[in-house]
Design an enzyme around this catalytic site. Sequence first.
Site, PDB file in Angstrom:
ATOM      1  N   GLN A  86      -5.166  -2.280   9.705  1.00  0.00           N
ATOM      2  CA  GLN A  86      -4.755  -3.523   9.040  1.00  0.00           C
ATOM      3  C   GLN A  86      -5.221  -4.740   9.836  1.00  0.00           C
ATOM      4  OE1 GLN A  86      -3.046  -3.606   5.982  1.00  0.00           O
ATOM      5  NE2 GLN A  86      -3.516  -5.783   6.114  1.00  0.00           N
ATOM      6  N   LYS A 131       0.844  -1.210   0.000  1.00  0.00           N
ATOM      7  CA  LYS A 131       0.000   0.000   0.000  1.00  0.00           C
ATOM      8  C   LYS A 131       0.876   1.256   0.000  1.00  0.00           C
ATOM      9  CE  LYS A 131      -3.519  -2.646   2.327  1.00  0.00           C
ATOM     10  NZ  LYS A 131      -4.138  -3.074   3.565  1.00  0.00           N
ATOM     11  N   ASP A 179     -11.409   1.060   3.247  1.00  0.00           N
ATOM     12  CA  ASP A 179     -11.607  -0.390   3.116  1.00  0.00           C
ATOM     13  C   ASP A 179     -13.086  -0.729   2.935  1.00  0.00           C
ATOM     14  OD1 ASP A 179      -9.212  -1.750   3.046  1.00  0.00           O
ATOM     15  OD2 ASP A 179      -8.978  -1.813   5.222  1.00  0.00           O
TER      16      ASP A 179
END
Length: 278
Positions: free
Chosen positions: A92, A48, A115
Amino acid sequence: MTIIDGKKIKDKILGEVKDKIEKKNLELKLAIILVGDNDASKIYVSNKEKACEYVGIKCDKYLLDSSTSQEDVINLIDKLNNDDEVTGIILQSPVPSHIDFDKCAGTIKYYKDVDGFTRDNIYNLYMNKEGLVPCTVKGIIRLLDEYKIEIEGKHVVIIGRGNIVGKPLIHAMMNRNATVTVCHSKTKNLEELCRTADILVSAVGRPNLITKEMIKEGAVVIDVGISRVDNKVVGDTSFDEIKDKCTFITPVPGGVGPMTVAMIMENLLTAEDLKNNG
Ligand code: NAP
């Protein structure tokens, strides 16, 4: 038969995101919170970061010790929610077992939730309203669009009803006017149902689950599964066995996988729009 090249499409999309950022002179920032010492997570975070660097998005990493309390994680998210310079926030996964991932991720403001896991974004997908769509799901739809594979009116069979891929994909496909069938571990006639699919999406994580007998001649097969066999990454399909029955098929690796990071970058652009217009 065409092998869908996720890496090529990812590079194209990153180029487009980079151009938009340059042309509009945007200053975007992604904040990634990583709790603990998971090796796979470190690789995902590094991918990322690399994508951010390429497209011109700042990326701040918050590397927290595995003993960090849930309260401290929520406090950090709160601080980032209220920081106008932060466009998007990623917590995460996985987090250590004393931390409730859903509870923490659920506190991210919906327009920073790149997300697409918060209630508001799930509701937006459910209601077919603008919002931030989970990146793997968005990536699957984008691959189909890039290869001009029609979705409307097609019978899409999704194997897997997980929260990250299967469930949101049901709505994303319905929003595109597909007829959707969902299968899971308790489905009785999996083989038969798969054979009726115009587009078969497998999101299970079981090597060789999808065999030649399960494919209709001319079907499109999207393999989302990721497993490790003999140190090699493989999907859910017996690729070599089924490929000649398909019109389009995604390989593993190099199909759906690369799209996820590209869609995070696109979601950061959407996040900026939602902040300004939402
Ligand atoms: P998950 O939440 O564990 O869901 C797996 C699903 O598979 C469940 O719905 C389960 O059914 C179903 N299942 C298990 N065995 C089955 C069988 N024999 N027949 C039919 N269905 C079966 O997993 P997930 O997070 O959705 O991820 C699924 C796969 O996608 C994993 O391999 C993951 O690594 C991969 N993935 C890839 C990407 C990417 O970027 N390419 C992104 C995310 C995930 P039940 O609900 O009945 O238990």
